[in-house]
Design a protein around this motif. Structure first.
Motif, PDB file in Angstrom:
ATOM      1  N   LYS A  23     -10.416  43.397  21.108  1.00  0.00           N
ATOM      2  CA  LYS A  23     -10.934  44.255  20.041  1.00  0.00           C
ATOM      3  C   LYS A  23     -10.405  45.691  20.097  1.00  0.00           C
ATOM      4  CE  LYS A  23     -13.645  41.211  18.118  1.00  0.00           C
ATOM      5  NZ  LYS A  23     -13.544  40.835  16.709  1.00  0.00           N
ATOM      6  N   ALA A  24      -9.464  45.978  20.994  1.00  0.00           N
ATOM      7  CA  ALA A  24      -8.966  47.351  21.146  1.00  0.00           C
ATOM      8  C   ALA A  24      -8.346  47.888  19.859  1.00  0.00           C
ATOM      9  CB  ALA A  24      -7.967  47.439  22.291  1.00  0.00           C
ATOM     10  N   ALA A  25      -7.574  47.080  19.169  1.00  0.00           N
ATOM     11  CA  ALA A  25      -6.944  47.543  17.929  1.00  0.00           C
ATOM     12  C   ALA A  25      -7.998  47.894  16.884  1.00  0.00           C
ATOM     13  CB  ALA A  25      -5.983  46.487  17.389  1.00  0.00           C
ATOM     14  N   VAL A  27     -11.133  48.896  17.532  1.00  0.00           N
ATOM     15  CA  VAL A  27     -11.798  50.132  17.966  1.00  0.00           C
ATOM     16  C   VAL A  27     -10.914  51.323  17.622  1.00  0.00           C
ATOM     17  CG1 VAL A  27     -12.618  51.460  19.958  1.00  0.00           C
ATOM     18  CG2 VAL A  27     -13.178  49.021  19.758  1.00  0.00           C
ATOM     19  N   GLU A  28      -9.620  51.211  17.892  1.00  0.00           N
ATOM     20  CA  GLU A  28      -8.704  52.303  17.552  1.00  0.00           C
ATOM     21  C   GLU A  28      -8.714  52.569  16.048  1.00  0.00           C
ATOM     22  OE1 GLU A  28      -4.005  53.523  17.698  1.00  0.00           O
ATOM     23  OE2 GLU A  28      -4.776  52.181  19.249  1.00  0.00           O
ATOM     24  N   ALA A  29      -8.674  51.534  15.253  1.00  0.00           N
ATOM     25  CA  ALA A  29      -8.698  51.700  13.792  1.00  0.00           C
ATOM     26  C   ALA A  29      -9.995  52.370  13.346  1.00  0.00           C
ATOM     27  CB  ALA A  29      -8.513  50.357  13.106  1.00  0.00           C
ATOM     28  N   PHE A  30     -11.107  51.970  13.946  1.00  0.00           N
ATOM     29  CA  PHE A  30     -12.389  52.598  13.623  1.00  0.00           C
ATOM     30  C   PHE A  30     -12.346  54.096  13.919  1.00  0.00           C
ATOM     31  CE2 PHE A  30     -16.352  54.367  15.084  1.00  0.00           C
ATOM     32  CZ  PHE A  30     -17.153  54.194  13.971  1.00  0.00           C
ATOM     33  N   LEU A  31     -11.880  54.443  15.120  1.00  0.00           N
ATOM     34  CA  LEU A  31     -11.831  55.861  15.501  1.00  0.00           C
ATOM     35  C   LEU A  31     -10.895  56.645  14.596  1.00  0.00           C
ATOM     36  CD1 LEU A  31     -11.927  55.534  19.379  1.00  0.00           C
ATOM     37  CD2 LEU A  31     -13.754  56.370  17.871  1.00  0.00           C
ATOM     38  N   PRO A  76     -23.282  60.382  10.569  1.00  0.00           N
ATOM     39  CA  PRO A  76     -22.677  59.140  10.098  1.00  0.00           C
ATOM     40  C   PRO A  76     -21.694  58.483  11.068  1.00  0.00           C
ATOM     41  CG  PRO A  76     -21.797  61.013   8.882  1.00  0.00           C
ATOM     42  CD  PRO A  76     -22.921  61.520   9.731  1.00  0.00           C
ATOM     43  N   ILE A  77     -20.983  59.251  11.887  1.00  0.00           N
ATOM     44  CA  ILE A  77     -20.049  58.634  12.834  1.00  0.00           C
ATOM     45  C   ILE A  77     -20.823  57.845  13.889  1.00  0.00           C
ATOM     46  CG2 ILE A  77     -18.259  59.026  14.579  1.00  0.00           C
ATOM     47  CD1 ILE A  77     -17.438  61.515  12.974  1.00  0.00           C
ATOM     48  N   ALA A  78     -21.844  58.471  14.451  1.00  0.00           N
ATOM     49  CA  ALA A  78     -22.651  57.786  15.461  1.00  0.00           C
ATOM     50  C   ALA A  78     -23.308  56.541  14.876  1.00  0.00           C
ATOM     51  CB  ALA A  78     -23.709  58.736  16.015  1.00  0.00           C
ATOM     52  N   ALA A  79     -23.821  56.645  13.666  1.00  0.00           N
ATOM     53  CA  ALA A  79     -24.461  55.490  13.030  1.00  0.00           C
ATOM     54  C   ALA A  79     -23.462  54.360  12.809  1.00  0.00           C
ATOM     55  CB  ALA A  79     -25.099  55.910  11.710  1.00  0.00           C
ATOM     56  N   ALA A  80     -22.271  54.699  12.347  1.00  0.00           N
ATOM     57  CA  ALA A  80     -21.245  53.677  12.099  1.00  0.00           C
ATOM     58  C   ALA A  80     -20.798  53.025  13.406  1.00  0.00           C
ATOM     59  CB  ALA A  80     -20.053  54.295  11.374  1.00  0.00           C
ATOM     60  N   LEU A  81     -20.635  53.827  14.459  1.00  0.00           N
ATOM     61  CA  LEU A  81     -20.236  53.270  15.753  1.00  0.00           C
ATOM     62  C   LEU A  81     -21.307  52.327  16.288  1.00  0.00           C
ATOM     63  CD1 LEU A  81     -18.279  53.101  18.125  1.00  0.00           C
ATOM     64  CD2 LEU A  81     -19.414  55.108  19.097  1.00  0.00           C
ATOM     65  N   MET A  82     -22.547  52.727  16.202  1.00  0.00           N
ATOM     66  CA  MET A  82     -23.619  51.874  16.721  1.00  0.00           C
ATOM     67  C   MET A  82     -23.757  50.598  15.892  1.00  0.00           C
ATOM     68  SD  MET A  82     -24.071  53.447  19.380  1.00  0.00           S
ATOM     69  CE  MET A  82     -25.211  52.283  20.086  1.00  0.00           C
ATOM     70  N   ALA A  83     -23.468  50.661  14.616  1.00  0.00           N
ATOM     71  CA  ALA A  83     -23.520  49.460  13.777  1.00  0.00           C
ATOM     72  C   ALA A  83     -22.428  48.468  14.174  1.00  0.00           C
ATOM     73  CB  ALA A  83     -23.391  49.842  12.305  1.00  0.00           C
ATOM     74  N   LYS A  84     -21.271  48.988  14.597  1.00  0.00           N
ATOM     75  CA  LYS A  84     -20.137  48.137  14.986  1.00  0.00           C
ATOM     76  C   LYS A  84     -20.172  47.751  16.462  1.00  0.00           C
ATOM     77  CE  LYS A  84     -17.144  47.992  11.467  1.00  0.00           C
ATOM     78  NZ  LYS A  84     -16.558  46.745  11.012  1.00  0.00           N
ATOM     79  N   ALA A  85     -21.009  48.404  17.250  1.00  0.00           N
ATOM     80  CA  ALA A  85     -21.020  48.205  18.697  1.00  0.00           C
ATOM     81  C   ALA A  85     -21.158  46.739  19.121  1.00  0.00           C
ATOM     82  CB  ALA A  85     -22.109  49.063  19.346  1.00  0.00           C
ATOM     83  N   PRO A  86     -22.088  45.971  18.575  1.00  0.00           N
ATOM     84  CA  PRO A  86     -22.214  44.577  19.039  1.00  0.00           C
ATOM     85  C   PRO A  86     -20.938  43.760  18.822  1.00  0.00           C
ATOM     86  CG  PRO A  86     -24.146  45.215  17.765  1.00  0.00           C
ATOM     87  CD  PRO A  86     -23.129  46.314  17.608  1.00  0.00           C
ATOM     88  N   GLU A  87     -20.224  44.065  17.773  1.00  0.00           N
ATOM     89  CA  GLU A  87     -19.004  43.323  17.449  1.00  0.00           C
ATOM     90  C   GLU A  87     -17.800  43.787  18.264  1.00  0.00           C
ATOM     91  OE1 GLU A  87     -15.900  43.238  13.670  1.00  0.00           O
ATOM     92  OE2 GLU A  87     -17.954  43.908  13.347  1.00  0.00           O
ATOM     93  N   LEU A  88     -17.691  45.113  18.503  1.00  0.00           N
ATOM     94  CA  LEU A  88     -16.467  45.677  19.055  1.00  0.00           C
ATOM     95  C   LEU A  88     -16.530  46.120  20.508  1.00  0.00           C
ATOM     96  CD1 LEU A  88     -15.329  47.949  16.071  1.00  0.00           C
ATOM     97  CD2 LEU A  88     -14.619  45.608  16.589  1.00  0.00           C
TER      98      LEU A  88
END
Length: 105
Positions: A23-25, A27-31, A76-88
């Motif tokens: 999932k590294a790619a 995570v990088e795309a998300f950031l 919003p960044i923290a919220a988006a990261l936490m929403a994606k956390a289980p997947e990524l």
């Protein structure tokens, strides 16, 4: 010529993020995509997304005061990261509240 005013920064966050295997790619795309949200945050002075290793990433951001840091943590960044956390993410992000004691403006 005048030097642009940069607010003094006294607070920061140092966040370590570990991607799940494969999932590294993503995570990088998300950031990379989060920069637009960071630009909109009035109280975030600096925002850096980092790649530390093959699956390890980080975020370092700075704030003029504690209120700015808290606003970012609930933004919003923290919220988006936490929403994606289980997947990524392999583990929960490690968030360190850091006080800046010296900086080059």
């Amino acid at each position: 010529m005048t030097t642009p005013h940069v607010p003094a920064v006294t607070r920061s966050l140092l966040v370590r993020i570990e991607a799940k295997p494969g999932k590294a790619a993503e995570v990088e795309a998300f950031l990379r995509s989060a920069i637009g949200l960071a630009v909109e945050e009035q109280r975030t002075v600096h925002w850096f997304a980092l790649r530390i290793g093959p699956s390890t990433f980080g975020v370092f951001d700075t704030f003029a005061d504690e209120e700015g840091r808290e606003a970012h943590l609930h933004g919003p960044i923290a919220a988006a990261l936490m929403a994606k956390a289980p997947e990524l993410l392999a583990t929960a992000p490690v968030i360190e509240r850091v006080d800046i004691i010296a900086a080059k403006p």
